[in-house]
Design a protein around this motif. Structure first.
Motif, PDB file in Angstrom:
ATOM      1  N   LEU A 147     -71.548 110.531  75.028  1.00  0.00           N
ATOM      2  CA  LEU A 147     -71.344 109.666  73.867  1.00  0.00           C
ATOM      3  C   LEU A 147     -71.706 110.415  72.587  1.00  0.00           C
ATOM      4  O   LEU A 147     -72.498 111.356  72.595  1.00  0.00           O
ATOM      5  CB  LEU A 147     -72.211 108.409  73.986  1.00  0.00           C
ATOM      6  N   ALA A 148     -71.123 109.986  71.493  1.00  0.00           N
ATOM      7  CA  ALA A 148     -71.498 110.549  70.203  1.00  0.00           C
ATOM      8  C   ALA A 148     -72.968 110.238  69.934  1.00  0.00           C
ATOM      9  O   ALA A 148     -73.462 109.168  70.308  1.00  0.00           O
ATOM     10  CB  ALA A 148     -70.628 109.960  69.101  1.00  0.00           C
ATOM     11  N   PRO A 149     -73.710 111.151  69.302  1.00  0.00           N
ATOM     12  CA  PRO A 149     -75.132 110.904  69.050  1.00  0.00           C
ATOM     13  C   PRO A 149     -75.341 109.650  68.204  1.00  0.00           C
ATOM     14  O   PRO A 149     -74.498 109.279  67.384  1.00  0.00           O
ATOM     15  CB  PRO A 149     -75.579 112.165  68.291  1.00  0.00           C
ATOM     16  N   LEU A 150     -76.460 109.005  68.428  1.00  0.00           N
ATOM     17  CA  LEU A 150     -76.815 107.836  67.621  1.00  0.00           C
ATOM     18  C   LEU A 150     -77.064 108.256  66.180  1.00  0.00           C
ATOM     19  O   LEU A 150     -77.690 109.279  65.920  1.00  0.00           O
ATOM     20  CB  LEU A 150     -78.068 107.165  68.189  1.00  0.00           C
ATOM     21  N   ASN A 151     -76.570 107.468  65.265  1.00  0.00           N
ATOM     22  CA  ASN A 151     -76.775 107.745  63.845  1.00  0.00           C
ATOM     23  C   ASN A 151     -77.998 106.995  63.336  1.00  0.00           C
ATOM     24  O   ASN A 151     -78.156 105.798  63.606  1.00  0.00           O
ATOM     25  CB  ASN A 151     -75.547 107.337  63.037  1.00  0.00           C
ATOM     26  N   ARG A 152     -78.824 107.703  62.604  1.00  0.00           N
ATOM     27  CA  ARG A 152     -79.964 107.041  61.962  1.00  0.00           C
ATOM     28  C   ARG A 152     -79.467 106.344  60.699  1.00  0.00           C
ATOM     29  O   ARG A 152     -78.828 106.984  59.852  1.00  0.00           O
ATOM     30  CB  ARG A 152     -81.053 108.040  61.601  1.00  0.00           C
ATOM     31  N   PRO A 153     -79.750 105.047  60.514  1.00  0.00           N
ATOM     32  CA  PRO A 153     -79.305 104.343  59.303  1.00  0.00           C
ATOM     33  C   PRO A 153     -79.963 104.935  58.060  1.00  0.00           C
ATOM     34  O   PRO A 153     -81.032 105.535  58.117  1.00  0.00           O
ATOM     35  CB  PRO A 153     -79.746 102.894  59.534  1.00  0.00           C
ATOM     36  N   ALA A 154     -79.291 104.754  56.931  1.00  0.00           N
ATOM     37  CA  ALA A 154     -79.862 105.208  55.666  1.00  0.00           C
ATOM     38  C   ALA A 154     -81.128 104.418  55.347  1.00  0.00           C
ATOM     39  O   ALA A 154     -81.278 103.253  55.741  1.00  0.00           O
ATOM     40  CB  ALA A 154     -78.842 105.042  54.556  1.00  0.00           C
ATOM     41  N   ALA A 155     -82.041 105.062  54.669  1.00  0.00           N
ATOM     42  CA  ALA A 155     -83.308 104.414  54.325  1.00  0.00           C
ATOM     43  C   ALA A 155     -83.045 103.180  53.471  1.00  0.00           C
ATOM     44  O   ALA A 155     -82.249 103.230  52.520  1.00  0.00           O
ATOM     45  CB  ALA A 155     -84.214 105.384  53.589  1.00  0.00           C
ATOM     46  N   PRO A 156     -83.661 102.045  53.793  1.00  0.00           N
ATOM     47  CA  PRO A 156     -83.447 100.829  52.999  1.00  0.00           C
ATOM     48  C   PRO A 156     -83.907 101.023  51.558  1.00  0.00           C
ATOM     49  O   PRO A 156     -84.869 101.746  51.295  1.00  0.00           O
ATOM     50  CB  PRO A 156     -84.303  99.780  53.717  1.00  0.00           C
ATOM     51  N   ASN A 157     -83.231 100.374  50.657  1.00  0.00           N
ATOM     52  CA  ASN A 157     -83.591 100.456  49.235  1.00  0.00           C
ATOM     53  C   ASN A 157     -83.292  99.112  48.583  1.00  0.00           C
ATOM     54  O   ASN A 157     -82.308  98.930  47.868  1.00  0.00           O
ATOM     55  CB  ASN A 157     -82.810 101.573  48.549  1.00  0.00           C
ATOM     56  N   ASP A 160     -87.902  96.389  46.988  1.00  0.00           N
ATOM     57  CA  ASP A 160     -89.194  95.849  47.423  1.00  0.00           C
ATOM     58  C   ASP A 160     -89.770  96.837  48.430  1.00  0.00           C
ATOM     59  O   ASP A 160     -89.251  96.982  49.541  1.00  0.00           O
ATOM     60  CB  ASP A 160     -88.990  94.470  48.051  1.00  0.00           C
ATOM     61  N   ALA A 161     -90.837  97.531  48.066  1.00  0.00           N
ATOM     62  CA  ALA A 161     -91.396  98.586  48.906  1.00  0.00           C
ATOM     63  C   ALA A 161     -91.834  98.053  50.266  1.00  0.00           C
ATOM     64  O   ALA A 161     -91.589  98.704  51.299  1.00  0.00           O
ATOM     65  CB  ALA A 161     -92.574  99.257  48.200  1.00  0.00           C
ATOM     66  N   LYS A 162     -92.476  96.869  50.292  1.00  0.00           N
ATOM     67  CA  LYS A 162     -92.934  96.313  51.563  1.00  0.00           C
ATOM     68  C   LYS A 162     -91.754  95.921  52.448  1.00  0.00           C
ATOM     69  O   LYS A 162     -91.787  96.138  53.665  1.00  0.00           O
ATOM     70  CB  LYS A 162     -93.821  95.104  51.303  1.00  0.00           C
ATOM     71  N   LEU A 163     -90.722  95.366  51.832  1.00  0.00           N
ATOM     72  CA  LEU A 163     -89.554  94.973  52.609  1.00  0.00           C
ATOM     73  C   LEU A 163     -88.821  96.210  53.135  1.00  0.00           C
ATOM     74  O   LEU A 163     -88.361  96.221  54.277  1.00  0.00           O
ATOM     75  CB  LEU A 163     -88.614  94.125  51.753  1.00  0.00           C
ATOM     76  N   ASP A 164     -88.754  97.254  52.302  1.00  0.00           N
ATOM     77  CA  ASP A 164     -88.122  98.498  52.753  1.00  0.00           C
ATOM     78  C   ASP A 164     -88.872  99.079  53.939  1.00  0.00           C
ATOM     79  O   ASP A 164     -88.251  99.582  54.891  1.00  0.00           O
ATOM     80  CB  ASP A 164     -88.085  99.517  51.609  1.00  0.00           C
ATOM     81  N   GLN A 165     -90.189  99.033  53.882  1.00  0.00           N
ATOM     82  CA  GLN A 165     -90.995  99.555  54.992  1.00  0.00           C
ATOM     83  C   GLN A 165     -90.753  98.739  56.259  1.00  0.00           C
ATOM     84  O   GLN A 165     -90.646  99.303  57.363  1.00  0.00           O
ATOM     85  CB  GLN A 165     -92.469  99.529  54.620  1.00  0.00           C
ATOM     86  N   LYS A 166     -90.653  97.440  56.109  1.00  0.00           N
ATOM     87  CA  LYS A 166     -90.386  96.576  57.259  1.00  0.00           C
ATOM     88  C   LYS A 166     -89.026  96.893  57.875  1.00  0.00           C
ATOM     89  O   LYS A 166     -88.891  97.029  59.100  1.00  0.00           O
ATOM     90  CB  LYS A 166     -90.440  95.114  56.830  1.00  0.00           C
TER      91      LYS A 166
END
Length: 239
Positions: A147-157, A160-166
């Motif tokens: 299978l094609a390698p799993l892609n890591r999603p882009a970092a949330p932005n 809200d820093a706490k929401l991005d971390q979550k």
């Protein structure tokens, strides 16, 4: 002299009227009709004027023994190499990046010998379409490592820093979970390959079909999981 070819300019050329050669691979050819060719002796076994060798009783007994297929490491090497686009002739055009590896399935790191000289001009086989990519719909993957390698999603932005971390933690959790699922299924399938080494061709084919179904179900389930996570992490629409 040999009527099937001749030396010219330091290269050997084959006479196509006498020798049947694949001209898509061998280009040193010419055509010259040869009449009344009489061959009195042969150099192969069993021909008139040639040798008349027969296998010994021990050799005949060995030919009747049960022979096993490739071992699990060889099967894994073939599957891993097949899933690497850089090792396909239609991709590297006759210039593979690897000449030798120290261990099966080890294509990176110390001990891997890079190819220094191209194997020759690549010519795709006649009457054959392009080779599909691993995991494509035209040629579904049979095992998870195809299978094609799993892609890591882009970092949330979200701002809200706490929401991005979550959200980042949720993405990492799903990524690690899916990687683990692929590894576990790959290990189970390899164990079954090892147990079925001496199976009949029919049972081996049934096993491969079952592995392909398992792999496709895993791929579809993981794609749905990624989609659901992306939907949950979408910012709310302003009313």
């Amino acid at each position: 002299g040999f009527v099937g070819g001749r030396w010219q300019g330091g290269h050997f050329f084959y006479n196509r009227t006498v020798v049947n050669v694949n001209v898509t691979v061998i280009h040193n050819v010419y055509e010259q009709r040869v009449n009344n060719v009489v061959v009195n002796h042969v150099s192969y076994n069993g021909g008139p004027g040639g040798i008349n060798a027969r296998p010994t009783p021990q050799q005949e007994e060995a030919s009747r023994e049960r022979h096993t297929g490739p071992v699990a490491a060889q099967e894994q090497l073939m599957r891993t190499a097949r899933s690497n686009p850089d090792l396909r002739a239609n991709q590297n055009k006759g210039r593979p990046p690897i000449a030798a590896t120290p261990k099966p399935t080890e294509f990176h790191g110390n001990g891997v010998v890079a190819a220094q000289v191209a194997g020759g001009e690549y010519r795709p086989p006649a009457n054959r379409g392009p080779e599909p990519n691993a995991g494509s719909n035209s040629h579904p993957a049979t095992h998870p490592n195809q299978l094609a390698p799993l892609n890591r999603p882009a970092a949330p932005n979200t701002g809200d820093a706490k929401l991005d971390q979550k959200y980042q933690q949720q993405q990492e959790k799903l990524y690690n979970q899916q990687q683990n699922e692929r590894q576990q299924l790959q290990a189970r399938q390899e164990q079954e390959h090892q147990r079925m080494q001496n199976a009949s061709p029919e049972r081996s084919q049934q096993m491969e079909q079952r592995h392909q179904q398992q792999t496709q179900q895993l791929q579809q389930r993981q794609a749905q999981q990624q989609q659901h996570l992306a939907q949950r992490q979408q910012p709310p629409h302003n009313k």
